[in-house]
Enzyme design. Structure first.
Site, PDB file in Angstrom:
ATOM      1  N   LYS A 275      -3.826  -2.350  -4.235  1.00 19.64           N
ATOM      2  CA  LYS A 275      -3.695  -3.365  -3.189  1.00 19.64           C
ATOM      3  C   LYS A 275      -2.232  -3.699  -2.912  1.00 19.64           C
ATOM      4  O   LYS A 275      -1.879  -4.117  -1.811  1.00 19.64           O
ATOM      5  CB  LYS A 275      -4.432  -4.648  -3.583  1.00 19.64           C
ATOM      6  CG  LYS A 275      -5.897  -4.492  -3.929  1.00 19.64           C
ATOM      7  CD  LYS A 275      -6.726  -4.045  -2.738  1.00 19.64           C
ATOM      8  CE  LYS A 275      -8.219  -4.233  -2.954  1.00 19.64           C
ATOM      9  NZ  LYS A 275      -8.801  -3.348  -3.970  1.00 19.64           N
TER      10      LYS A 275
HETATM   11  C1  LIG Z   1      -9.982  -2.706  -4.002  1.00 17.89           C
HETATM   12  C2  LIG Z   1     -10.135  -1.656  -4.995  1.00 17.89           C
HETATM   13  C3  LIG Z   1     -10.936  -0.536  -4.753  1.00 17.89           C
HETATM   14  C4  LIG Z   1     -11.765  -0.397  -3.499  1.00 17.89           C
HETATM   15  O1  LIG Z   1     -10.962  -0.214  -2.360  1.00 17.89           O
HETATM   16  P1  LIG Z   1     -11.566  -0.487  -0.914  1.00 17.89           P
HETATM   17  O2  LIG Z   1     -10.416  -0.344   0.026  1.00 17.89           O
HETATM   18  O3  LIG Z   1     -12.080  -1.905  -0.947  1.00 17.89           O
HETATM   19  O4  LIG Z   1     -12.658   0.487  -0.671  1.00 17.89           O
HETATM   20  C5  LIG Z   1     -10.992   0.449  -5.711  1.00 17.89           C
HETATM   21  N1  LIG Z   1     -10.303   0.341  -6.873  1.00 17.89           N
HETATM   22  C6  LIG Z   1      -9.521  -0.720  -7.137  1.00 17.89           C
HETATM   23  C7  LIG Z   1      -8.806  -0.791  -8.437  1.00 17.89           C
HETATM   24  C8  LIG Z   1      -9.393  -1.751  -6.210  1.00 17.89           C
HETATM   25  O5  LIG Z   1      -8.617  -2.802  -6.481  1.00 17.89           O
END
Ligand SMILES: *Cc1c(COP(=O)(O)O)cnc(C)c1O
Length: 492
Positions: free
Chosen positions: A109
């Site tokens: 993120k």
């Molecule tokens: C948010 C997240 C995901 C999923 O990503 P999306 O964009 O919501 O599909 C997968 N792995 C981790 C560690 C995340 O923080």
């Protein structure tokens, strides 16, 4: 470059407006009106650039109004990473990992949320807006912390985060409860992530609440991947991975590559779809889910049905039934039919399901391959991969490695698996997977994982135990609106 709502294509705004607004007023998501292209020549030019320059180039295609500022914005945002923000690791021929967890909160993120505050404040400047922006976040664990870190003490912004009580890892909760900054607030909510996301979405579309917040000088925006400003930085790392494969001599420019993406809200994998539409040679998109496998079923049967049990898994950031960004894909594969997309979203809200046509399903299966892993299988993947390669995966990345294996089988397709979190962030499950006992104290567990794997423990996780817990409250689902309004009122 204009943006339109997935539910009303005549609702047209600029990129700056899309970012400041977050979600379209009709509840739809903003999508680019036309898809910009990246030519083979431009792809070649990317191989000579560092990550911030690559990101500025790709993002500039979508946000021309910020083009001049983007290089310095990307420099600043990605300077918060430990080294290369998106290193590609070769495990063996045709099998690579794209590590996206070297940012300040150790999950992918950060790739978008270190940059979003710059995109947002830049967009406000372009629009001449002087009101404060209140960023509302529903998080399954990682977005919340990354948004808090990104927006912490950024002028003209505040950030409020809601996370499902008991639905995040101990470290994720620690990270959020100890958040620093004068413009932040965090609360647990009773319910799961879908409850938190729905409650936050309802605030966005409630004119009464918006008016009230406006009377306190606040405009609402979102740091969830419903915001275009969250998605667009994510497109860049797919181009970056490809450029690294070319410059490393692993492939020739033009060769097709598959990507396997651990999927929750469908933001990460959707960014890869956009990259493909822009001209990146993508062979297949592997959509990897955990036991909350609504998407696996959709890709198999054409039926999106959320009326099912919700599982808390060891990959909590993917514990999602309603993947918000799927709406953007649905809009595209319907031939950009806004009315049909709006109807399907109504159906989902009313009946918990909708069905795609045979034509759409066949198009989807040419682009996507879907697979899922139970917690048991995920732990096995972590253990086997560690034994075979010495590389330690976090549970989310392991789900994607397992799906990548299922997809390529014995074939020689170059595949890049997107790794979304540092294994330290999910230390308990990782230790369990490799068959060692898990110390009670989170910090001891971190040190143990460091010992077992020789992977260096990030300082910011080590110090967590010494930080003051500032935010320990829990609210009911119906209490979210009051929390938000009171926060704004107190600061007006
Ligand atoms: C948010 C997240 C995901 C999923 O990503 P999306 O964009 O919501 O599909 C997968 N792995 C981790 C560690 C995340 O923080």
């Amino acid at each position: 470059m204009n943006y339109i709502s997935t539910r009303n294509a005549s609702l047209r705004v600029s990129g700056a407006e899309a970012i400041v607004g977050g979600i379209a007023p009709d509840g739809g998501l903003y999508v680019p009106e036309t898809m910009p292209e990246v030519t083979a020549k431009e792809r070649e030019a990317l191989t000579e650039m560092d990550y911030p320059a690559r990101a500025a180039f790709i993002i500039g295609k979508y946000l021309p109004e910020l083009k001049d500022e983007l290089p310095s914005m990307c420099e600043k945002a990605y300077s918060r990473f430990d080294g290369d923000p998106a290193p590609l690791v070769k495990i063996e021929d045709n099998f690579y990992l794209l590590e996206l967890w070297h940012g300040p909160t150790h999950a992918f993120k950060d790739m978008a949320l270190t940059l979003l505050p710059y995109l947002l404040t830049g967009s406000k400047r372009v629009l001449g807006r002087t009101d404060r922006t209140l960023i509302l976040v529903a998080t399954s664990g990682d977005t919340g912390k990354a948004a808090l870190e990104g927006f912490r003490d950024v002028d003209g912004t505040d950030c409020i985060v809601f996370y499902p009580s008991g639905g995040v890892s101990e470290l994720q909760q620690f990270q959020m409860q100890t958040q620093k900054g004068e413009n932040v607030f965090v609360s647990a909510i009773e319910g799961n992530f879908d409850d938190a996301q729905t409650a936050v979405k309802n605030i966005f579309t409630d004119d009464g609440i918006r008016d009230k917040l406006a009377s306190f000088g606040y405009n609402l925006s979102s740091a969830n991947s419903i915001n275009w400003g969250r998605l667009v930085p994510q497109i860049a790392y797919y181009f970056s991975a490809y450029a690294d494969l070319v410059s490393g001599g692993e492939i020739e420019d033009g060769d097709k590559v598959a990507f396997s993406v651990p999927t929750g809200n469908f933001g990460n994998i959707l960014a890869c779809y956009y990259a493909m539409k822009m001209g990146l040679p993508v062979e297949r998109l592997v959509c990897a889910s955990n036991s909350n496998n609504v998407l696996t079923d959709l890709f198999d049967t054409g039926i999106y049905d959320v009326r099912r049990e919700f599982y808390k898994t060891i990959s909590p950031s993917m514990d999602i039934l309603v993947s918000s960004n799927f709406e953007r894909l649905l809009f595209e594969i319907s031939g950009r039919d806004d009315k049909l997309t709006a109807r399907r979203m109504e159906e989902l809200k009313a009946n918990g399901k909708y069905v795609v046509s045979d034509r759409e399903l066949s198009e989807l299966s040419q682009i996507f391959f879907a697979d899922y892993s139970s917690d048991e299988a995920t732990k096995e993947t972590i253990a086997d991969f560690f034994e075979d390669t010495g590389y330690i995966l976090d549970p989310h990345s392991a789900v994607a490695v397992s799906a990548a294996d299922a997809y390529v089988g014995d074939e020689e397709i170059p595949i890049v698996t997107v790794c979304t979190a540092s294994p330290f962030k999910f230390v308990g499950s990782v230790l369990e997977a490799i068959g060692t006992s898990v110390p009670k104290s989170a910090i001891k567990a971190l040190e143990k994982l460091e010992d077992e794997t020789a992977l260096p423990l990030p300082e910011s996780l080590k110090e967590l135990e010494t930080l003051e817990k500032r935010f320990t409250g829990v609210v009911g689902k119906d209490g979210i609106a009051d929390v938000v309004i009171n926060y704004a009122k107190e600061r007006a």
